[in-house]
Design a protein around this motif. Structure first.
Motif, PDB file in Angstrom:
ATOM      1  N   LEU A  36      -6.795  62.596 -14.498  1.00 31.51           N
ATOM      2  CA  LEU A  36      -5.531  62.242 -13.856  1.00 31.51           C
ATOM      3  C   LEU A  36      -5.754  61.649 -12.457  1.00 31.51           C
ATOM      4  O   LEU A  36      -5.109  60.673 -12.077  1.00 31.51           O
ATOM      5  N   GLY A  37      -6.683  62.234 -11.695  1.00 31.19           N
ATOM      6  CA  GLY A  37      -6.988  61.717 -10.364  1.00 31.19           C
ATOM      7  C   GLY A  37      -7.562  60.318 -10.416  1.00 31.19           C
ATOM      8  O   GLY A  37      -7.171  59.436  -9.640  1.00 31.19           O
ATOM      9  N   LEU A  38      -8.488  60.086 -11.352  1.00 31.30           N
ATOM     10  CA  LEU A  38      -9.089  58.762 -11.507  1.00 31.30           C
ATOM     11  C   LEU A  38      -8.048  57.745 -11.957  1.00 31.30           C
ATOM     12  O   LEU A  38      -8.002  56.612 -11.456  1.00 31.30           O
ATOM     13  N   ALA A  39      -7.170  58.139 -12.877  1.00 34.15           N
ATOM     14  CA  ALA A  39      -6.120  57.237 -13.353  1.00 34.15           C
ATOM     15  C   ALA A  39      -5.177  56.855 -12.215  1.00 34.15           C
ATOM     16  O   ALA A  39      -4.799  55.683 -12.069  1.00 34.15           O
ATOM     17  N   LEU A  57      -6.619  62.878   0.687  1.00 34.71           N
ATOM     18  CA  LEU A  57      -5.903  64.149   0.634  1.00 34.71           C
ATOM     19  C   LEU A  57      -5.639  64.644  -0.782  1.00 34.71           C
ATOM     20  O   LEU A  57      -5.574  65.849  -1.007  1.00 34.71           O
ATOM     21  N   ILE A  58      -5.481  63.726  -1.734  1.00 34.42           N
ATOM     22  CA  ILE A  58      -5.129  64.174  -3.088  1.00 34.42           C
ATOM     23  C   ILE A  58      -6.350  64.229  -4.005  1.00 34.42           C
ATOM     24  O   ILE A  58      -6.637  65.272  -4.599  1.00 34.42           O
ATOM     25  N   VAL A  59      -7.105  63.128  -4.100  1.00 33.88           N
ATOM     26  CA  VAL A  59      -8.238  63.114  -5.043  1.00 33.88           C
ATOM     27  C   VAL A  59      -9.400  63.951  -4.513  1.00 33.88           C
ATOM     28  O   VAL A  59      -9.836  64.907  -5.165  1.00 33.88           O
ATOM     29  N   ILE A  60      -9.916  63.616  -3.319  1.00 33.50           N
ATOM     30  CA  ILE A  60     -11.064  64.367  -2.797  1.00 33.50           C
ATOM     31  C   ILE A  60     -10.647  65.775  -2.371  1.00 33.50           C
ATOM     32  O   ILE A  60     -11.406  66.729  -2.555  1.00 33.50           O
ATOM     33  N   GLY A  61      -9.421  65.911  -1.817  1.00 36.80           N
ATOM     34  CA  GLY A  61      -8.924  67.256  -1.504  1.00 36.80           C
ATOM     35  C   GLY A  61      -8.815  68.117  -2.749  1.00 36.80           C
ATOM     36  O   GLY A  61      -9.161  69.305  -2.736  1.00 36.80           O
ATOM     37  N   MET A 116      -4.612  53.047 -10.785  1.00 35.94           N
ATOM     38  CA  MET A 116      -3.280  52.428 -10.777  1.00 35.94           C
ATOM     39  C   MET A 116      -2.865  51.980  -9.375  1.00 35.94           C
ATOM     40  O   MET A 116      -2.282  50.910  -9.201  1.00 35.94           O
ATOM     41  N   VAL A 117      -3.172  52.797  -8.369  1.00 38.94           N
ATOM     42  CA  VAL A 117      -2.834  52.415  -6.996  1.00 38.94           C
ATOM     43  C   VAL A 117      -3.662  51.217  -6.553  1.00 38.94           C
ATOM     44  O   VAL A 117      -3.155  50.312  -5.881  1.00 38.94           O
ATOM     45  N   LEU A 118      -4.935  51.183  -6.934  1.00 41.63           N
ATOM     46  CA  LEU A 118      -5.778  50.021  -6.611  1.00 41.63           C
ATOM     47  C   LEU A 118      -5.237  48.750  -7.251  1.00 41.63           C
ATOM     48  O   LEU A 118      -5.178  47.690  -6.609  1.00 41.63           O
ATOM     49  N   ILE A 119      -4.843  48.837  -8.517  1.00 46.82           N
ATOM     50  CA  ILE A 119      -4.262  47.666  -9.198  1.00 46.82           C
ATOM     51  C   ILE A 119      -2.979  47.233  -8.489  1.00 46.82           C
ATOM     52  O   ILE A 119      -2.753  46.043  -8.253  1.00 46.82           O
ATOM     53  N   TRP A 120      -2.143  48.196  -8.132  1.00 43.42           N
ATOM     54  CA  TRP A 120      -0.890  47.897  -7.424  1.00 43.42           C
ATOM     55  C   TRP A 120      -1.154  47.181  -6.098  1.00 43.42           C
ATOM     56  O   TRP A 120      -0.526  46.168  -5.787  1.00 43.42           O
ATOM     57  N   LEU A 121      -2.132  47.695  -5.336  1.00 41.00           N
ATOM     58  CA  LEU A 121      -2.411  47.125  -4.014  1.00 41.00           C
ATOM     59  C   LEU A 121      -3.113  45.772  -4.098  1.00 41.00           C
ATOM     60  O   LEU A 121      -2.806  44.859  -3.325  1.00 41.00           O
ATOM     61  N   LEU A 122      -4.052  45.626  -5.026  1.00 41.31           N
ATOM     62  CA  LEU A 122      -4.839  44.390  -5.102  1.00 41.31           C
ATOM     63  C   LEU A 122      -4.114  43.276  -5.852  1.00 41.31           C
ATOM     64  O   LEU A 122      -4.152  42.112  -5.453  1.00 41.31           O
ATOM     65  N   ALA A 123      -3.431  43.629  -6.949  1.00 42.99           N
ATOM     66  CA  ALA A 123      -2.803  42.599  -7.775  1.00 42.99           C
ATOM     67  C   ALA A 123      -1.358  42.301  -7.387  1.00 42.99           C
ATOM     68  O   ALA A 123      -0.895  41.177  -7.552  1.00 42.99           O
ATOM     69  N   PHE A 124      -0.654  43.300  -6.858  1.00 46.66           N
ATOM     70  CA  PHE A 124       0.771  43.125  -6.588  1.00 46.66           C
ATOM     71  C   PHE A 124       1.109  43.015  -5.101  1.00 46.66           C
ATOM     72  O   PHE A 124       2.164  42.526  -4.754  1.00 46.66           O
TER      73      PHE A 124
END
Length: 203
Positions: free
Chosen positions: A17-20, A58-62, A24-32
């Motif tokens: 879930l963290g990787l997904a 804070l969320i994934v590494i935390g 998704m956030v990377l795709i949102w930031l880079l593509a959109f």
């Protein structure tokens, strides 16, 4: 009666879930939204660093730090070291993420700390900082042993068992609280951002 459940199987789901979420956030930031940059004439690229680093730190590494304490097949001291080190990395990324938001606001002539989201974020970072200070105080015993400087013993005397128990209870309360607040406040903020700037939608 409590039911004993092994933590390891649940960590696999959490990792996926963290990787997904990160992908998704990377795709949102880079593509959109045009990408990310610390220096750019397009100030929104500076802001884009903020959601990525806050999610990563804070969320994934935390979250990894919290799971590592229960799921890593190591001795207790090694798990504590991994747990604390991951939290230090999460805190550092969170600070840089907040810096990116302030930098964007300052360079775009937007007021800082104008929303509840901003104040909650500052509060979470402060709680992280307090926890890391306590972690450093815990590690001072290792420093004291390795370096042998007497001043550490004068200003940071060793904790007794009661102090350690109190700190552990505080730690078990704060880390999950920070993670839940981080998740709870990033989702509506990302939803709000996706509905505002039309110019960054795919052509």
């Amino acid at each position: 009666m409590a039911i004993a459940v092994k933590a390891l199987p649940f960590t696999f789901v959490a990792h996926v879930l963290g990787l997904a979420a990160l992908i998704m956030v990377l795709i949102w930031l880079l593509a959109f939204r045009g990408g990310m940059a610390f220096e750019s004439s397009d100030k929104s690229l500076i802001f884009n660093i903020h959601p990525f680093l806050m999610l990563l730190g804070l969320i994934v590494i935390g979250g990894e730090a919290i799971m590592s304490y229960k799921s890593l097949p190591l001795n207790k001291k090694s798990k504590k070291l991994a747990h604390g080190t991951l939290h230090v990395i999460a805190l550092a990324l969170g600070i840089v993420g907040i810096y990116a938001a302030f930098k964007y606001h300052n360079e775009s002539s937007i007021a800082n700390l104008y929303s509840l989201h901003s104040w909650i974020g500052i509060g979470v970072i402060c709680l992280y900082g307090i926890q890391e200070m306590l972690f450093i105080v815990y590690l001072k015993m290792v420093i004291q042993f390795a370096v042998g400087i007497w001043i550490y013993g004068v200003f940071l005397p060793g904790w007794n068992n009661k102090d350690k128990k109190r700190r552990t209870s505080f730690s078990h309360l704060i880390w999950p609280f920070c993670l839940r607040v981080g998740c709870g406040y990033c989702l509506p903020r990302i939803s709000r951002e996706t509905n505002i700037p039309r110019e960054f939608r795919p052509r």
